[in-house]
Design a protein around this motif. Structure first.
Motif, short mmCIF file in Angstrom:
data_model
loop_
_atom_site.label_atom_id
_atom_site.label_comp_id
_atom_site.label_asym_id
_atom_site.label_seq_id
_atom_site.Cartn_x
_atom_site.Cartn_y
_atom_site.Cartn_z
N ALA A 87 0.85 -1.35 -0.15
CA ALA A 87 0.08 0.02 0.03
C ALA A 87 0.81 1.23 -0.28
N GLY A 88 0.30 2.08 -1.11
CA GLY A 88 1.04 3.28 -0.75
C GLY A 88 0.35 4.53 -1.90
N GLY A 89 0.59 5.65 -1.57
CA GLY A 89 -0.01 6.40 -2.29
C GLY A 89 0.76 7.79 -2.46
N SER A 90 0.80 8.40 -3.75
CA SER A 90 1.92 9.52 -3.96
C SER A 90 1.18 10.83 -4.03
N TYR A 91 1.48 11.95 -3.39
CA TYR A 91 1.06 13.30 -3.62
C TYR A 91 2.29 13.96 -4.38
N VAL A 92 2.08 14.19 -5.56
CA VAL A 92 3.08 14.74 -6.46
C VAL A 92 3.04 16.48 -6.37
N GLY A 93 3.80 17.04 -5.72
CA GLY A 93 3.91 18.45 -5.78
C GLY A 93 4.76 18.86 -4.51
N THR A 94 4.83 20.27 -4.33
CA THR A 94 5.70 20.43 -3.26
C THR A 94 5.08 20.64 -2.04
N THR A 95 5.61 20.39 -1.04
CA THR A 95 5.18 20.68 0.28
C THR A 95 4.22 21.97 0.44
N TYR A 96 4.95 22.95 0.03
CA TYR A 96 4.39 24.22 0.06
C TYR A 96 2.93 24.22 -0.32
N ASP A 97 2.71 23.66 -1.65
CA ASP A 97 1.55 23.86 -2.25
C ASP A 97 0.41 22.63 -2.01
N CYS A 98 1.02 21.68 -1.33
CA CYS A 98 0.00 20.86 -0.88
C CYS A 98 -1.03 21.19 -0.13
N GLN A 99 -2.18 20.57 0.00
CA GLN A 99 -3.30 21.03 0.65
C GLN A 99 -3.24 20.39 1.80
N THR A 100 -4.15 20.97 2.79
CA THR A 100 -4.24 20.43 4.35
C THR A 100 -4.60 19.08 4.30
N GLU A 101 -5.76 18.87 3.47
CA GLU A 101 -6.56 17.43 3.31
C GLU A 101 -5.72 16.36 2.47
N ASP A 102 -4.80 16.76 1.78
CA ASP A 102 -3.86 15.87 1.16
C ASP A 102 -2.86 15.32 2.03
N PHE A 103 -2.35 16.41 2.68
CA PHE A 103 -1.21 16.02 3.98
C PHE A 103 -1.67 15.41 4.85
N PHE A 104 -2.88 15.28 5.46
CA PHE A 104 -3.34 14.39 6.49
C PHE A 104 -3.84 13.27 5.91
N PHE A 105 -4.37 13.03 4.84
CA PHE A 105 -4.54 11.83 4.11
C PHE A 105 -3.60 10.90 4.00
N MET A 106 -2.21 11.41 3.49
CA MET A 106 -1.01 10.78 3.23
C MET A 106 -0.67 10.32 4.61
N ILE A 107 -0.75 10.85 5.53
CA ILE A 107 -0.22 10.26 6.97
C ILE A 107 -1.37 9.42 7.68
N ASP A 108 -2.50 9.70 7.31
CA ASP A 108 -3.66 8.91 7.72
C ASP A 108 -3.65 7.69 7.33
N ALA A 109 -3.49 7.48 5.94
CA ALA A 109 -3.53 6.13 5.06
C ALA A 109 -2.30 5.41 5.19
N TYR A 110 -1.30 6.07 5.09
CA TYR A 110 0.07 5.43 4.84
C TYR A 110 1.07 5.39 5.90
N VAL A 111 0.56 5.86 7.08
CA VAL A 111 1.41 5.81 8.13
C VAL A 111 0.65 5.30 9.23
N LYS A 112 -0.44 5.90 9.53
CA LYS A 112 -1.19 5.62 10.96
C LYS A 112 -1.96 4.22 10.65
N GLY A 113 -2.81 4.30 9.55
CA GLY A 113 -3.40 3.16 9.25
C GLY A 113 -2.72 1.79 8.96
#
Length: 256
Positions: A87-113
């Motif tokens: 399992a893994g998912g990729s957000y392609v883009g700079t950290t600065y441009d990342c939306q809040t929901e994308d940031f937390f989804f990546m952590i929730d799905a691919y770390v916490k979950g």
């Protein structure tokens, strides 16, 4: 390998689907976990003639679904011998441009979950004489420099799972848990040899999914040590190495 109880996290598509097909003949029972039921059922249909196969529909970003998934897996398996964490998912883009929901989804799905799911499988791991957890990671996760720009969130999640698994292996080594971290270069979308192309730099052939599956089957039990690391970068030649072992294993994926 002996017939095993296998859990594939992310087993509905891409590399997870290939691993399911490749390992089904070696499985006693296989549990496929992913969030898309239709894709899971198609994989189940294709492999269930080889082994008893169950599917678990779960969005790793939703903790209530992860907790229910754990209960399902515990109903299907008394022990687990192999965990393939694709399992893994990729957000392609700079950290600065990342939306809040994308940031937390990546952590929730691919770390916490993922981490909570694997933690919850420890009782099943302890019931097996030996369990191997294989983490599929990006090649640049284990580099000191040269991280790819625009992949900060993806790399963060993979590095977090690497650190979690390595520490867990130290904690559970006496209970038979081993971790294999597999760092992958670029993977071809097609299994057709004629479609293999060079990477962006024009100097590396891509890996086939069948190459990766073959490597895992042959080398995940290589060492009795609790952490085994392998890097697969090019189709031929490639190499495997262990952090805690003095030997280097050379393996030509293409058989050339």
């Amino acid at each position: 390998m002996n017939k095993s109880n296998i859990v594939i996290i992310g087993g509905s598509d891409w590399l997870g689907k290939s691993l399911a097909h490749y390992f089904a003949p070696h499985a006693e029972c296989m549990v496929l976990l992913a969030r898309t039921e239709e894709k899971l059922r198609q994989v189940q249909l294709n492999v269930q003639s080889y082994c008893q196969t169950y599917i678990v529909v779960c969005d790793l970003a939703e903790m209530n679904q992860v907790q229910l998934a754990v209960k399902e897996i515990q109903l299907y398996l008394n022990s687990v011998d192999l965990i393939l964490n694709v399992a893994g998912g990729s957000y392609v883009g700079t950290t600065y441009d990342c939306q809040t929901e994308d940031f937390f989804f990546m952590i929730d799905a691919y770390v916490k979950g993922q981490a909570f799911l694997i933690k919850s499988l420890i009782p099943l791991i302890r019931r097996s004489k030996k369990t191997v957890l294989v983490n599929f990671l990006a090649d640049w996760v284990n580099r000191k420099s040269g991280m790819e720009a625009g992949n900060a969130l993806y790399t963060m999640t993979k590095a977090a799972m690497e650190a979690f698994a390595n520490s867990l292996a130290s904690e559970e080594h006496m209970n038979g848990l081993q971790v294999s971290n597999l760092y992958l270069g670029q993977i071809a979308e097609s299994e057709n040899e004629n479609t293999i192309i060079k990477d962006a730099k024009g100097n590396l052939d891509m890996l086939l999914m069948s190459d990766i599956c073959e490597f895992v089957l042959n080398f995940m039990h290589l060492s009795s040590l609790h952490v085994f690391e392998a890097t697969l970068v090019t189709k031929s030649p490639s190499y495997a190495r262990t952090r805690l072992h003095t030997n280097t294993v050379n393996w030509d994926i293409g058989g050339q």
